[in-house]
Write an enzyme that holds these catalytic residues in place. Structure first.
Site, short mmCIF file in Angstrom:
data_model
loop_
_atom_site.label_atom_id
_atom_site.label_comp_id
_atom_site.label_asym_id
_atom_site.label_seq_id
_atom_site.Cartn_x
_atom_site.Cartn_y
_atom_site.Cartn_z
N CYS A 1 0.84 -1.19 0.00
CA CYS A 1 0.00 0.00 0.00
C CYS A 1 0.88 1.25 0.00
CB CYS A 1 -0.90 -0.03 1.23
SG CYS A 1 -1.69 1.53 1.63
N GLU A 2 0.60 2.17 -0.90
CA GLU A 2 1.42 3.37 -0.97
C GLU A 2 1.14 4.35 0.17
OE1 GLU A 2 -1.11 6.31 -3.93
OE2 GLU A 2 0.37 4.97 -4.83
N HIS A 3 0.07 4.12 0.90
CA HIS A 3 -0.27 5.03 2.00
C HIS A 3 0.44 4.66 3.30
CE1 HIS A 3 -4.18 5.43 -0.48
NE2 HIS A 3 -3.34 6.41 -0.79
N HIS A 4 0.60 3.35 3.57
CA HIS A 4 1.20 2.92 4.82
C HIS A 4 2.41 2.00 4.64
CE1 HIS A 4 -3.15 3.70 5.66
NE2 HIS A 4 -2.61 4.44 6.60
N GLN A 47 -4.87 -0.60 -4.96
CA GLN A 47 -5.42 -1.70 -5.76
C GLN A 47 -6.12 -1.16 -7.00
OE1 GLN A 47 -7.46 -4.83 -3.58
NE2 GLN A 47 -8.78 -5.25 -5.34
N HIS A 84 -5.98 -6.28 2.45
CA HIS A 84 -5.07 -5.20 2.77
C HIS A 84 -4.69 -5.23 4.24
CE1 HIS A 84 -5.65 -2.82 -1.08
NE2 HIS A 84 -6.56 -3.79 -1.18
N CYS A 115 -3.15 -2.97 5.81
CA CYS A 115 -3.37 -1.67 6.44
C CYS A 115 -4.76 -1.60 7.06
CB CYS A 115 -3.17 -0.54 5.44
SG CYS A 115 -4.25 -0.61 4.01
#
Length: 216
Positions: free
Chosen positions: A102-105, A143, A171, A173
């Site tokens: 995940c690019e956020h976490h 995704q 996910h 996250c």
């Protein structure tokens, strides 16, 4: 419990970057130093025996986990086999496993991708489709973007009559942090050409994907 997302077709830039925001890529030593900083920030001692080689291991692991940045999906789709004895029906690859982050976490998400296309000028080697999935999965991702990038690569390079992509993912996250709900499956789809224009073809694709899968 399934969360289904079908988003409008949007072109997503897919070339592998050679620099970061116009700056040279950091050195291995700089990357290892960053890991040591994070270890200390988390509350541990990066000089203790169990962690002394962790920065090297993390950087080496990142080379594999994010190897998609150094790959070009177009190269995997360059060779097309035209001698297919007149075959012009749907080609479907089901249950292609993938692992991404995940690019956020920067925590993992993983699952299976299903890819179909209607050939126009021949077919591509089956392993090449799986490599396309890996090329984009082994980058920091969402995704939704992963689904679109796979479809765009197939569409742009093979020029088929249509592409269908379904990606299923769990996910971490969502499972490990935040709301901490495990077992939630997210499903994203992207259709081009005949798949986008004909709901019957979408149903046929989904039926073929689901055939033989255990009922929930």
């Amino acid at each position: 419990m399934d969360a289904v997302i079908q988003h409008p077709r949007a072109r997503v830039p897919i070339p592998a970057p050679k620099t970061i925001a116009g700056h040279p890529k950091p050195t291995r030593e700089q990357a290892e130093a960053a890991v040591r900083t994070l270890l200390a920030w988390a509350g541990d001692d990066p000089t203790r025996e169990g962690l002394i080689d962790t920065p090297k291991r993390v950087v080496k692991a990142y080379e594999e986990l994010f190897s998609g940045y150094g790959k070009d999906a177009a190269k995997d789709l360059e060779r097309v086999f035209e001698d297919v004895a007149g075959y012009d029906d749907m080609v479907v690859l089901r249950d292609i496993p993938y692992f991404s982050h995940c690019e956020h976490h920067m925590v993992p998400f993983f699952g299976k991708a299903h890819v179909a296309y209607y050939p126009s000028n021949g077919v591509v080697g089956l392993s090449k489709v799986a490599r396309v999935v890996d090329t984009f999965a082994k980058r920091l991702q969402t995704q939704e973007a992963l689904t679109s990038q796979i479809a765009d690569a197939m569409d742009d390079n093979l020029k088929p009559r249509g592409v269908a992509v379904m990606v299923e993912g769990e996910h971490m996250c969502m499972s490990m942090r935040g709301i901490q709900k495990s077992g939630v499956s997210t499903v994203t789809t992207q259709f081009t050409g005949v798949f986008r224009n004909d709901p019957v073809e979408q149903v046929r694709f989904i039926t073929l994907v689901r055939a033989g899968q255990p009922q929930r």
